[in-house]
Design a protein around this motif. Structure first.
Motif, PDB file in Angstrom:
ATOM      1  N   GLN A  77      18.066  -9.693  -5.218  1.00  0.00           N
ATOM      2  CA  GLN A  77      17.410 -10.300  -5.960  1.00  0.00           C
ATOM      3  C   GLN A  77      17.592 -11.712  -6.254  1.00  0.00           C
ATOM      4  O   GLN A  77      18.886 -11.942  -6.395  1.00  0.00           O
ATOM      5  CB  GLN A  77      17.209  -9.652  -7.277  1.00  0.00           C
ATOM      6  N   TYR A  78      16.803 -12.712  -5.761  1.00  0.00           N
ATOM      7  CA  TYR A  78      17.321 -14.214  -6.184  1.00  0.00           C
ATOM      8  C   TYR A  78      16.227 -14.981  -6.643  1.00  0.00           C
ATOM      9  O   TYR A  78      15.132 -14.380  -6.886  1.00  0.00           O
ATOM     10  CB  TYR A  78      17.253 -14.760  -4.645  1.00  0.00           C
ATOM     11  N   ILE A 116      20.356 -22.094  -3.582  1.00  0.00           N
ATOM     12  CA  ILE A 116      20.627 -20.792  -4.084  1.00  0.00           C
ATOM     13  C   ILE A 116      22.074 -20.653  -4.305  1.00  0.00           C
ATOM     14  O   ILE A 116      22.945 -20.735  -3.268  1.00  0.00           O
ATOM     15  CB  ILE A 116      20.051 -19.656  -3.538  1.00  0.00           C
ATOM     16  N   LYS A 117      22.394 -20.575  -5.632  1.00  0.00           N
ATOM     17  CA  LYS A 117      24.049 -20.308  -5.994  1.00  0.00           C
ATOM     18  C   LYS A 117      24.256 -18.815  -5.833  1.00  0.00           C
ATOM     19  O   LYS A 117      23.325 -18.184  -6.167  1.00  0.00           O
ATOM     20  CB  LYS A 117      24.311 -20.932  -7.385  1.00  0.00           C
ATOM     21  N   SER A 118      25.514 -18.430  -5.582  1.00  0.00           N
ATOM     22  CA  SER A 118      25.889 -16.965  -5.784  1.00  0.00           C
ATOM     23  C   SER A 118      25.691 -16.485  -7.036  1.00  0.00           C
ATOM     24  O   SER A 118      25.238 -15.130  -7.054  1.00  0.00           O
ATOM     25  CB  SER A 118      27.167 -16.825  -5.005  1.00  0.00           C
ATOM     26  N   GLU A 136      32.373 -13.416   1.498  1.00  0.00           N
ATOM     27  CA  GLU A 136      31.886 -13.892   3.096  1.00  0.00           C
ATOM     28  C   GLU A 136      30.502 -13.329   3.050  1.00  0.00           C
ATOM     29  O   GLU A 136      29.547 -14.016   3.532  1.00  0.00           O
ATOM     30  CB  GLU A 136      32.622 -13.339   3.930  1.00  0.00           C
ATOM     31  N   ALA A 137      30.260 -11.940   2.686  1.00  0.00           N
ATOM     32  CA  ALA A 137      28.874 -11.518   2.559  1.00  0.00           C
ATOM     33  C   ALA A 137      27.983 -12.266   1.619  1.00  0.00           C
ATOM     34  O   ALA A 137      26.888 -12.287   1.937  1.00  0.00           O
ATOM     35  CB  ALA A 137      29.002 -10.047   2.367  1.00  0.00           C
ATOM     36  N   VAL A 138      28.450 -12.716   0.477  1.00  0.00           N
ATOM     37  CA  VAL A 138      27.488 -13.299  -0.406  1.00  0.00           C
ATOM     38  C   VAL A 138      27.074 -14.661   0.209  1.00  0.00           C
ATOM     39  O   VAL A 138      26.080 -15.058  -0.012  1.00  0.00           O
ATOM     40  CB  VAL A 138      28.481 -13.906  -1.652  1.00  0.00           C
ATOM     41  N   MET A 139      27.843 -15.330   0.947  1.00  0.00           N
ATOM     42  CA  MET A 139      27.595 -16.751   1.762  1.00  0.00           C
ATOM     43  C   MET A 139      26.395 -16.349   2.685  1.00  0.00           C
ATOM     44  O   MET A 139      25.495 -17.174   2.838  1.00  0.00           O
ATOM     45  CB  MET A 139      28.877 -17.161   2.448  1.00  0.00           C
ATOM     46  N   GLU A 140      26.625 -15.160   3.349  1.00  0.00           N
ATOM     47  CA  GLU A 140      25.552 -14.777   4.442  1.00  0.00           C
ATOM     48  C   GLU A 140      24.182 -14.350   3.492  1.00  0.00           C
ATOM     49  O   GLU A 140      23.009 -14.752   3.959  1.00  0.00           O
ATOM     50  CB  GLU A 140      25.892 -13.483   5.275  1.00  0.00           C
ATOM     51  N   VAL A 142      23.151 -15.713   0.650  1.00  0.00           N
ATOM     52  CA  VAL A 142      22.671 -17.040   0.030  1.00  0.00           C
ATOM     53  C   VAL A 142      21.849 -17.556   1.121  1.00  0.00           C
ATOM     54  O   VAL A 142      20.885 -17.920   1.096  1.00  0.00           O
ATOM     55  CB  VAL A 142      23.969 -17.928  -0.251  1.00  0.00           C
ATOM     56  N   ALA A 143      22.321 -17.568   2.571  1.00  0.00           N
ATOM     57  CA  ALA A 143      21.895 -18.235   3.637  1.00  0.00           C
ATOM     58  C   ALA A 143      20.596 -17.541   3.948  1.00  0.00           C
ATOM     59  O   ALA A 143      19.466 -18.133   4.085  1.00  0.00           O
ATOM     60  CB  ALA A 143      22.630 -18.379   4.707  1.00  0.00           C
TER      61      ALA A 143
END
Length: 191
Positions: A77-78, A116-118, A136-140, A142-143
């Protein structure tokens, strides 16, 4: 009694000297304010923002893994704010004796506004329990969330860009009517 007082005073002095020495060392070896490079960039902005949309969405992701569970399918969710507008430098203005014609480009999604921030992400497993995943998964994620937000903003489903165009015409027309000295103001879009 005098020897205990002398020992206490000596210990306090030793501690004070140690703390003072450490502070002086840090001051001498630490970076000076003048040595930290500061950059300030001033750019001319010619963008007119005419529409803003707050997107809150949930999507199924298969990026990364959840530690210990080794699960790579979960819900994300974002929430983000997206803006749209136009580059006013691309406007073409033609003035005659009785009217002012302004031709403007269609509005586009401002990709720089989709950030979008983590901390704006919530990750759930399929049982709706909040989970945590590696950085690393969080950065993916976010993208992936930013890509989905851009797609939503650009789709016809919400009429986001259509409303941005309507607002652009209204704003540009209002700006020129204030200084048109009674001339008819016509705003149209470029093809």
């Amino acid at each position: 009694m005098k020897t205990k007082a002398k020992i206490i005073i000596a210990a306090v002095l030793a501690i004070a000297i140690s703390i003072g020495s450490i502070a002086i060392y840090k001051h001498i070896t630490g970076p000076k304010e003048e040595s930290i490079p500061l950059e300030t960039t001033l750019e001319d902005a010619a963008e007119l923002t005419t529409q803003k949309m707050i997107i809150s969405d949930v999507f199924r992701s298969t990026k990364g893994e959840i530690p210990l569970i080794n699960k790579n399918r979960f819900l994300v969710q974002y929430k983000t704010t997206v803006t749209a507008g136009l580059d006013v430098q691309k406007a073409v203005i033609k003035e005659t004796d009785d009217k002012i014609q302004i031709s403007i480009p269609h509005c586009t999604v401002n990709e720089d506004s989709i950030k979008i921030k983590s901390s704006d992400l919530k990750i759930y497993d399929t049982n709706f329990a909040i989970m945590s995943i590696d950085k690393e998964a969080v950065m993916e994620l976010v993208a992936e969330a930013e890509k989905k937000a851009k797609e939503k903003a650009g789709s016809d489903e919400y009429g986001f860009l259509e409303n941005a165009d309507k607002n652009a015409k209204k704003v540009i027309k209002g700006m020129f009517e204030n200084v048109s000295n009674g001339k008819e103001v016509i705003v149209s879009f470029q093809n």
